[in-house]
Design a protein around this motif. Structure first.
Motif, PDB file in Angstrom:
ATOM      1  N   UNK A  17       3.914  -1.011  -1.950  1.00 11.41           N
ATOM      2  CA  UNK A  17       3.397   0.805  -1.275  1.00 11.41           C
ATOM      3  C   UNK A  17       4.055   0.408   0.079  1.00 11.41           C
ATOM      4  N   UNK A  18       4.629  -1.379   0.844  1.00 16.78           N
ATOM      5  CA  UNK A  18       5.719  -0.677   2.075  1.00 16.78           C
ATOM      6  C   UNK A  18       6.792  -0.782   2.074  1.00 16.78           C
ATOM      7  N   UNK A  19       7.406  -1.117   0.461  1.00 19.19           N
ATOM      8  CA  UNK A  19       8.841  -0.742   0.181  1.00 19.19           C
ATOM      9  C   UNK A  19       8.733  -0.639  -1.547  1.00 19.19           C
ATOM     10  N   UNK A  20       8.625   1.294  -1.795  1.00 27.41           N
ATOM     11  CA  UNK A  20       8.386   1.500  -2.787  1.00 27.41           C
ATOM     12  C   UNK A  20       9.532   1.660  -3.304  1.00 27.41           C
ATOM     13  N   UNK A  21      10.262   2.178  -3.118  1.00 28.86           N
ATOM     14  CA  UNK A  21      12.153   2.069  -4.081  1.00 28.86           C
ATOM     15  C   UNK A  21      12.097   0.555  -4.182  1.00 28.86           C
ATOM     16  N   UNK A  22      12.120  -0.301  -3.647  1.00 28.86           N
ATOM     17  CA  UNK A  22      12.149  -1.607  -4.402  1.00 28.86           C
ATOM     18  C   UNK A  22      11.444  -1.853  -5.293  1.00 28.86           C
ATOM     19  N   UNK A  23       9.920  -1.767  -5.244  1.00 30.18           N
ATOM     20  CA  UNK A  23       9.061  -2.164  -6.354  1.00 30.18           C
ATOM     21  C   UNK A  23       9.354  -0.862  -7.716  1.00 30.18           C
ATOM     22  N   UNK A  24       9.627   0.103  -7.081  1.00 29.59           N
ATOM     23  CA  UNK A  24      10.401   1.002  -8.467  1.00 29.59           C
ATOM     24  C   UNK A  24      11.181   0.673  -9.067  1.00 29.59           C
ATOM     25  N   UNK A  25      12.342   0.315  -8.057  1.00 31.13           N
ATOM     26  CA  UNK A  25      13.877  -0.770  -8.958  1.00 31.13           C
ATOM     27  C   UNK A  25      13.287  -2.111  -9.986  1.00 31.13           C
ATOM     28  N   UNK A  71      11.553   6.442 -12.146  1.00 33.43           N
ATOM     29  CA  UNK A  71      10.780   7.494 -11.207  1.00 33.43           C
ATOM     30  C   UNK A  71       9.548   7.664 -11.139  1.00 33.43           C
ATOM     31  N   UNK A  72       9.126   7.683 -12.132  1.00 35.53           N
ATOM     32  CA  UNK A  72       7.556   7.726 -11.983  1.00 35.53           C
ATOM     33  C   UNK A  72       6.872   6.373 -11.076  1.00 35.53           C
ATOM     34  N   UNK A  73       7.307   5.447 -11.353  1.00 36.25           N
ATOM     35  CA  UNK A  73       6.494   4.300 -10.293  1.00 36.25           C
ATOM     36  C   UNK A  73       6.863   4.803  -9.345  1.00 36.25           C
ATOM     37  N   UNK A  74       7.764   5.904  -8.416  1.00 35.99           N
ATOM     38  CA  UNK A  74       8.408   5.592  -7.340  1.00 35.99           C
ATOM     39  C   UNK A  74       7.619   7.416  -6.762  1.00 35.99           C
ATOM     40  N   UNK A  75       7.061   7.880  -8.001  1.00 36.09           N
ATOM     41  CA  UNK A  75       6.231   8.981  -7.379  1.00 36.09           C
ATOM     42  C   UNK A  75       4.857   8.618  -7.122  1.00 36.09           C
ATOM     43  N   UNK A  76       4.501   7.651  -8.230  1.00 33.97           N
ATOM     44  CA  UNK A  76       3.200   7.553  -8.014  1.00 33.97           C
ATOM     45  C   UNK A  76       2.378   6.591  -6.588  1.00 33.97           C
ATOM     46  N   UNK A  77       3.368   5.769  -6.287  1.00 34.67           N
ATOM     47  CA  UNK A  77       3.579   5.019  -4.821  1.00 34.67           C
ATOM     48  C   UNK A  77       3.563   6.056  -3.624  1.00 34.67           C
ATOM     49  N   UNK A  78       4.469   6.568  -3.896  1.00 39.66           N
ATOM     50  CA  UNK A  78       4.862   7.565  -2.841  1.00 39.66           C
ATOM     51  C   UNK A  78       3.479   8.661  -2.681  1.00 39.66           C
ATOM     52  N   UNK A  79       2.791   9.185  -3.429  1.00 40.34           N
ATOM     53  CA  UNK A  79       1.645   9.689  -4.050  1.00 40.34           C
ATOM     54  C   UNK A  79       0.330   8.635  -3.164  1.00 40.34           C
ATOM     55  N   UNK A  80      -0.045   8.042  -3.504  1.00 40.52           N
ATOM     56  CA  UNK A  80      -0.991   6.579  -2.982  1.00 40.52           C
ATOM     57  C   UNK A  80      -0.441   6.508  -1.438  1.00 40.52           C
ATOM     58  N   UNK A  81       0.819   6.235  -0.724  1.00 44.01           N
ATOM     59  CA  UNK A  81       1.078   6.431   0.285  1.00 44.01           C
ATOM     60  C   UNK A  81       0.830   7.461   1.117  1.00 44.01           C
ATOM     61  N   UNK A  82       1.104   8.778   0.667  1.00 42.80           N
ATOM     62  CA  UNK A  82       0.527   9.811   0.899  1.00 42.80           C
ATOM     63  C   UNK A  82      -0.792  10.293   1.086  1.00 42.80           C
ATOM     64  N   UNK A  83      -1.849   9.950   0.226  1.00 43.66           N
ATOM     65  CA  UNK A  83      -3.238   9.806   0.082  1.00 43.66           C
ATOM     66  C   UNK A  83      -3.976   9.106   1.650  1.00 43.66           C
ATOM     67  N   UNK A  84      -3.029   8.098   1.750  1.00 46.55           N
ATOM     68  CA  UNK A  84      -3.571   7.125   3.370  1.00 46.55           C
ATOM     69  C   UNK A  84      -4.648   6.030   2.830  1.00 46.55           C
ATOM     70  N   UNK A  85      -5.163   6.114   1.069  1.00 45.52           N
ATOM     71  CA  UNK A  85      -6.370   4.974   0.980  1.00 45.52           C
ATOM     72  C   UNK A  85      -6.164   3.622   1.666  1.00 45.52           C
ATOM     73  N   UNK A  86      -5.096   3.176   1.310  1.00 47.11           N
ATOM     74  CA  UNK A  86      -4.470   1.914   1.692  1.00 47.11           C
ATOM     75  C   UNK A  86      -3.233   2.030   2.522  1.00 47.11           C
TER      76      UNK A  86
END
Length: 200
Positions: A17-25, A71-86
């Motif tokens: 969540x802190x580094x979504x681009x690195x996680x997606x890569x 791409x899917x991983x990055x989109x999912x992580x950004x969605x989670x960040x926008x939701x703000x649950x964590x």
């Protein structure tokens, strides 16, 4: 002997969540070899279905799988960040405790943990419906069905068996995932009042 830090999965999720681009890569680099292997086996086991030799098929599979996964991983992580649950700055211990609270189905009495558990619960219930999981497998199953029909029309038993098994596997996996997701979604809906959330 290397000792892993406590709560490794929670630390991994928070780091993503802190580094979504690195996680997606990282996810793409892990998925690419699997995709390459599948395409290579496909080209070798079912000759004639690939327009290129198996090394090129492997390269194509690796690129397609890696890019789509990233791409899917990055989109999912950004969605989670926008939701703000964590909050990415959340402590791994607190996240682990909140997840355990949800599994047990009752508040812990610790305000920070219960607030995070309620946020996770609300985000999971408001997320995409599990039926969407099944919808992801439908196009693949339909494509396999079309290839199965072609193989049967041409009298190619080996290809027919291959595509038939693949189509049934895709449908079965999609149904299993959707049913499991729907069951968990219903269970979490029943937990909403316990965490101060209105039941919908």
């Amino acid at each position: 002997m290397t000792v892993l830090p406590p709560y490794p999965m929670q630390r991994l999720r928070l780091s993503a969540l802190r580094h979504p681009a690195k996680a997606a890569a990282a996810a793409a680099s892990l998925a690419a070899p699997a995709g390459a292997a599948v395409f290579a086996v496909f080209a070798l086991v079912v000759p004639g279905t690939m327009a290129v030799a198996w090394p090129w098929a492997a390269l194509l599979g690796g690129v397609l799988t890696g890019v789509s996964t990233g791409v899917c991983c990055l989109a999912a992580l950004r969605r989670v960040r926008r939701a703000g649950a964590v909050d990415p700055a959340t402590d791994a211990r607190t996240l682990h405790a909140a997840e355990r609270v949800l599994k047990e189905g009752r508040p812990s009495g610790v305000p920070d943990v219960d607030r995070l558990a309620a946020a996770l619960l609300e985000a999971s219930v408001r997320g995409p419906h599990p039926a969407l999981t099944l919808a992801l497998f439908v196009p693949i199953a339909l494509a396999d069905g079309a290839l199965l029909a072609v193989a049967l029309a041409e009298g190619d038993t080996r290809q027919a068996v291959f595509f038939g098994v693949l189509a049934v596997s895709m449908v079965g996996l999609g149904v299993f995932s959707a049913v499991a997701g729907a069951r968990e979604r219903r269970r979490r809906r029943w937990l909403e009042p316990a965490f101060g959330l209105p039941r919908r």
